[in-house]
Design a protein around this motif. Structure first.
Motif, PDB file in Angstrom:
ATOM      1  N   ARG A  31       0.609  -1.193   0.172  1.00  0.00           N
ATOM      2  CA  ARG A  31      -0.461   0.186  -0.182  1.00  0.00           C
ATOM      3  C   ARG A  31       0.581   1.479   0.026  1.00  0.00           C
ATOM      4  NH1 ARG A  31      -2.997  -1.327   3.469  1.00  0.00           N
ATOM      5  NH2 ARG A  31      -2.063  -0.261   5.508  1.00  0.00           N
ATOM      6  N   ALA A  32       2.077   1.023   0.579  1.00  0.00           N
ATOM      7  CA  ALA A  32       3.154   1.999   0.512  1.00  0.00           C
ATOM      8  C   ALA A  32       3.666   2.451  -0.208  1.00  0.00           C
ATOM      9  CB  ALA A  32       3.677   2.597   2.299  1.00  0.00           C
ATOM     10  N   TYR A  33       4.162   1.515  -0.821  1.00  0.00           N
ATOM     11  CA  TYR A  33       4.464   1.574  -2.134  1.00  0.00           C
ATOM     12  C   TYR A  33       3.498   2.051  -3.324  1.00  0.00           C
ATOM     13  CZ  TYR A  33       9.353  -0.634  -0.239  1.00  0.00           C
ATOM     14  OH  TYR A  33       9.890  -0.930   0.265  1.00  0.00           O
ATOM     15  N   VAL A  34       2.523   1.398  -3.530  1.00  0.00           N
ATOM     16  CA  VAL A  34       2.083   1.931  -4.496  1.00  0.00           C
ATOM     17  C   VAL A  34       1.573   3.515  -4.949  1.00  0.00           C
ATOM     18  CG1 VAL A  34      -0.152   1.307  -5.734  1.00  0.00           C
ATOM     19  CG2 VAL A  34       1.183  -0.264  -4.953  1.00  0.00           C
ATOM     20  N   GLY A  35       1.714   3.666  -3.011  1.00  0.00           N
ATOM     21  CA  GLY A  35       0.406   5.261  -2.911  1.00  0.00           C
ATOM     22  C   GLY A  35       1.824   5.745  -3.279  1.00  0.00           C
ATOM     23  N   ASP A  36       3.269   5.513  -3.375  1.00  0.00           N
ATOM     24  CA  ASP A  36       4.006   6.668  -3.667  1.00  0.00           C
ATOM     25  C   ASP A  36       4.459   6.695  -5.221  1.00  0.00           C
ATOM     26  OD1 ASP A  36       4.132   7.106  -0.858  1.00  0.00           O
ATOM     27  OD2 ASP A  36       6.300   5.978  -0.689  1.00  0.00           O
ATOM     28  N   VAL A  37       3.847   5.795  -5.805  1.00  0.00           N
ATOM     29  CA  VAL A  37       4.251   5.436  -6.752  1.00  0.00           C
ATOM     30  C   VAL A  37       3.212   5.996  -7.446  1.00  0.00           C
ATOM     31  CG1 VAL A  37       4.117   4.401  -9.277  1.00  0.00           C
ATOM     32  CG2 VAL A  37       5.626   3.794  -7.158  1.00  0.00           C
TER      33      VAL A  37
ATOM     34  N   ARG B 291      12.298   8.216   1.661  1.00  0.00           N
ATOM     35  CA  ARG B 291      11.194   6.869   1.363  1.00  0.00           C
ATOM     36  C   ARG B 291      10.421   6.674   0.253  1.00  0.00           C
ATOM     37  NH1 ARG B 291       6.362   5.961   1.568  1.00  0.00           N
ATOM     38  NH2 ARG B 291       5.397   8.161   2.879  1.00  0.00           N
ATOM     39  N   ARG B 292      10.231   8.150  -0.679  1.00  0.00           N
ATOM     40  CA  ARG B 292       8.766   8.097  -1.751  1.00  0.00           C
ATOM     41  C   ARG B 292      10.202   8.210  -2.194  1.00  0.00           C
ATOM     42  NH1 ARG B 292       4.177  12.708  -0.310  1.00  0.00           N
ATOM     43  NH2 ARG B 292       3.845  11.171   1.457  1.00  0.00           N
ATOM     44  N   ALA B 293      11.470   8.162  -2.624  1.00  0.00           N
ATOM     45  CA  ALA B 293      12.430   8.343  -3.528  1.00  0.00           C
ATOM     46  C   ALA B 293      12.715   7.012  -4.135  1.00  0.00           C
ATOM     47  CB  ALA B 293      13.446   9.396  -3.710  1.00  0.00           C
ATOM     48  N   SER B 294      12.856   6.755  -2.764  1.00  0.00           N
ATOM     49  CA  SER B 294      13.138   5.106  -3.100  1.00  0.00           C
ATOM     50  C   SER B 294      12.347   4.015  -3.337  1.00  0.00           C
ATOM     51  CB  SER B 294      13.375   4.687  -1.749  1.00  0.00           C
ATOM     52  OG  SER B 294      14.055   2.644  -1.159  1.00  0.00           O
ATOM     53  N   ALA B 295      11.052   4.475  -3.490  1.00  0.00           N
ATOM     54  CA  ALA B 295       9.980   3.849  -4.200  1.00  0.00           C
ATOM     55  C   ALA B 295       9.488   3.876  -5.100  1.00  0.00           C
ATOM     56  CB  ALA B 295       8.475   4.261  -3.284  1.00  0.00           C
ATOM     57  N   VAL B 296       9.872   5.428  -5.883  1.00  0.00           N
ATOM     58  CA  VAL B 296       9.588   5.394  -7.061  1.00  0.00           C
ATOM     59  C   VAL B 296      11.513   4.833  -7.566  1.00  0.00           C
ATOM     60  CG1 VAL B 296      10.669   6.933  -8.637  1.00  0.00           C
ATOM     61  CG2 VAL B 296       8.964   7.429  -7.014  1.00  0.00           C
ATOM     62  N   ARG B 297      12.185   4.849  -7.528  1.00  0.00           N
ATOM     63  CA  ARG B 297      13.049   3.541  -7.800  1.00  0.00           C
ATOM     64  C   ARG B 297      13.216   2.498  -7.943  1.00  0.00           C
ATOM     65  NH1 ARG B 297      16.360   7.616  -4.387  1.00  0.00           N
ATOM     66  NH2 ARG B 297      16.736   6.599  -3.212  1.00  0.00           N
ATOM     67  N   MET B 298      12.689   2.226  -7.467  1.00  0.00           N
ATOM     68  CA  MET B 298      12.486   0.597  -7.805  1.00  0.00           C
ATOM     69  C   MET B 298      11.603  -0.060  -8.392  1.00  0.00           C
ATOM     70  SD  MET B 298      11.327  -1.090  -3.608  1.00  0.00           S
ATOM     71  CE  MET B 298      11.087  -2.612  -4.330  1.00  0.00           C
TER      72      MET B 298
ATOM     73  N   THR C 100      15.272   3.360 -20.364  1.00  0.00           N
ATOM     74  CA  THR C 100      16.335   3.160 -20.062  1.00  0.00           C
ATOM     75  C   THR C 100      15.689   3.753 -18.601  1.00  0.00           C
ATOM     76  OG1 THR C 100      16.092   5.739 -19.763  1.00  0.00           O
ATOM     77  CG2 THR C 100      17.651   4.420 -21.344  1.00  0.00           C
ATOM     78  N   ASP C 101      16.704   2.976 -17.293  1.00  0.00           N
ATOM     79  CA  ASP C 101      16.172   3.916 -16.067  1.00  0.00           C
ATOM     80  C   ASP C 101      16.441   5.009 -15.517  1.00  0.00           C
ATOM     81  OD1 ASP C 101      15.295   3.220 -13.430  1.00  0.00           O
ATOM     82  OD2 ASP C 101      16.495   1.619 -12.386  1.00  0.00           O
ATOM     83  N   PRO C 102      15.356   5.643 -14.899  1.00  0.00           N
ATOM     84  CA  PRO C 102      16.051   7.270 -14.591  1.00  0.00           C
ATOM     85  C   PRO C 102      16.319   7.034 -13.167  1.00  0.00           C
ATOM     86  CG  PRO C 102      13.085   7.401 -15.174  1.00  0.00           C
ATOM     87  CD  PRO C 102      14.120   6.025 -15.637  1.00  0.00           C
ATOM     88  N   GLY C 103      14.923   6.168 -12.878  1.00  0.00           N
ATOM     89  CA  GLY C 103      15.334   6.154 -10.561  1.00  0.00           C
ATOM     90  C   GLY C 103      16.451   6.168 -10.756  1.00  0.00           C
ATOM     91  N   ALA C 104      17.214   5.452 -11.577  1.00  0.00           N
ATOM     92  CA  ALA C 104      19.034   5.365 -11.174  1.00  0.00           C
ATOM     93  C   ALA C 104      19.745   6.231 -11.268  1.00  0.00           C
ATOM     94  CB  ALA C 104      19.675   4.510 -12.811  1.00  0.00           C
TER      95      ALA C 104
END
Length: 299
Positions: free
Chosen positions: A24-30, A72-79, A92-96
Motif C-alpha cells: 500500500r505504501a509503495y503503490v501510494g508513492d508511485v 522513502r518516496r524516492a526509494s519507492a520510485v526507484r524501485m 532506460t531507468d531514470p530512477g537510477a
C-alpha cells in the motif's frame, strides 16, 4: 499508467512477497509520482525521465515534507522505475539517477531502566488481582520490552510461536524473515499467567490461535496496543510518552548499555542491515568514554 501501476502492485504481492502495508505504501508513492507526471502532460510510463522525477521530488520539498519522507518516496520510485525498465516499459531507468536527501536520524527517546521497572512492577501488581485485561497488558509490555519486537510482529503472534521451555518467541518480521528472540523470566511469568488464566477469560470464537486478544474476543490490533502502551506509560511519573516502538528502542538501548555487541542487537531487532542498528550506538558513548579514560595512556 493505471494499468502499469496495477501490474506493479501484483509484482510486489506475488513476486516480491511484500506485506499488505508495504504494498500500500509503495503503490501510494508511485501513484503520487505518476499523477505529478500526468499534470506535466505525460500519459505513458515510457515518457518518464529524470526531469519528471526531480520535479516531483522538488514539489514535495516545497510542501515541507520531511527529509525522511523524501528519502522513502524516492526509494519507492526507484524501485518502480527499475521494475519498469526490466519489464520493457522504460527504455532506460531514470530512477537510477535520482538522488534523495539522507534522512535525518534523530536519536530515539527511551525509557530509563527505573521507568521500565516502575511500569512493569506496577502492572504485575495489578495483574495479580486476576483482571484479565491487566494480565494481557502486563504480558504485552513485558514481551515488548524483553524482545524489542515490532508491534506488527507482536499482534501477529500465535500461541505456538512461544516456546516456554527455551524461553524464545518465533517472530515473522519484515520481508517475512523469521527469527527467534529470547525473553527473560519476568516475561515468562507474565505470559504464563496470561495464557493460563487471562486469555481464556477474553478469547472468543474469532481469536483462533492468536496469542493476544482484545476485549471483543478477537486478535488484538496494532492500534489497540499503541493506545494501551501510551496510556500505561502516562501513569509512570516523569516517563517519556512512548508507544510500542519506544519500548523497542528502549530494549535495544538497554541491551547495548549492558554490554551486548551491535551484531547481537541487530539479530534481536531483526534489522536486515547493521547500518539500521547503528543509530543505537549513541547509548554507548558514556560507556566508551569511561573505557577510553581507563585504557588510553593519553586520556
Amino acid at each position: 499508467m493505471a494499468e502499469a501501476l496495477e501490474d506493479y502492485r501484483r509484482h510486489l504481492v506475488s513476486e516480491r512477497d511484500r506485506s499488505e502495508h508495504t504494498v500500500r505504501a509503495y503503490v501510494g508513492d508511485v501513484s503520487a509520482m505518476l499523477q505529478h507526471a500526468a499534470r506535466m502532460g505525460h500519459t505513458e510510463v515510457g515518457e518518464l525521465d529524470i526531469s519528471v522525477l526531480r520535479s516531483w521530488l522538488a514539489s514535495l520539498h516545497t510542501r515541507g515534507r520531511a527529509r525522511s519522507t523524501l528519502a522513502r518516496r524516492a526509494s519507492a520510485v526507484r524501485m518502480f522505475t527499475a521494475w519498469a525498465h526490466h519489464t520493457g516499459l522504460l527504455a532506460t531507468d531514470p530512477g537510477a539517477r535520482l538522488a534523495s536527501p539522507k534522512a535525518q536520524r534523530d536519536l530515539p527517546d527511551v525509557l530509563r531502566p527505573g521507568d521500565a521497572d516502575s511500569l512493569l512492577e506496577g502492572l504485575a501488581a495489578e495483574a495479580a488481582h486476576g483482571d484479565p485485561v491487566a494480565m494481557r497488558d502486563h504480558a504485552i509490555l513485558e514481551l515488548l520490552y524483553a524482545t524489542g519486537v515490532r508491534v506488527g510482529e507482536l499482534v501477529g503472534l500465535d500461541l505456538n510461536h512461544v516456546d516456554p521451555g527455551r524461553r524464545v518467541v518465533r517472530v515473522l518480521g519484515k520481508g517475512r524473515r523469521e527469527r527467534s528472540v529470547p525473553y527473560g523470566v519476568p516475561a515468562e511469568r507474565a505470559l504464563e499467567a496470561w495464557t493460563t488464566a487471562g486469555r481464556p477469560e477474553l478469547a472468543g470464537s474469532a481469536a483462533g490461535q492468536a496469542l493476544f486478544v482484545g476485549v471483543r474476543g478477537g486478535r488484538i490490533g496494532q492500534r489497540a496496543v499503541r493506545s494501551m502502551v501510551h496510556a500505561r506509560l502516562r501513569a509512570v511519573p516523569d516517563a517519556p510518552d512512548l508507544g510500542p516502538h519506544g519500548l523497542r528502542h528502549s530494549a535495544a538501548t538497554h541491551v547495548l548499555e549492558g554490554g551486548a555487541d551491535l551484531r547481537s542487537v541487530q539479530e534481536l531487532l531483526g534489522h536486515a542491515s547493521i547500518g539500521t542498528t547503528q543509530i543505537y550506538t549513541h547509548v554507548s558513548v558514556d560507556r566508551l568514554r569511561k573505557a577510553y579514560r581507563q585504557a588510553h595512556p593519553r586520556a
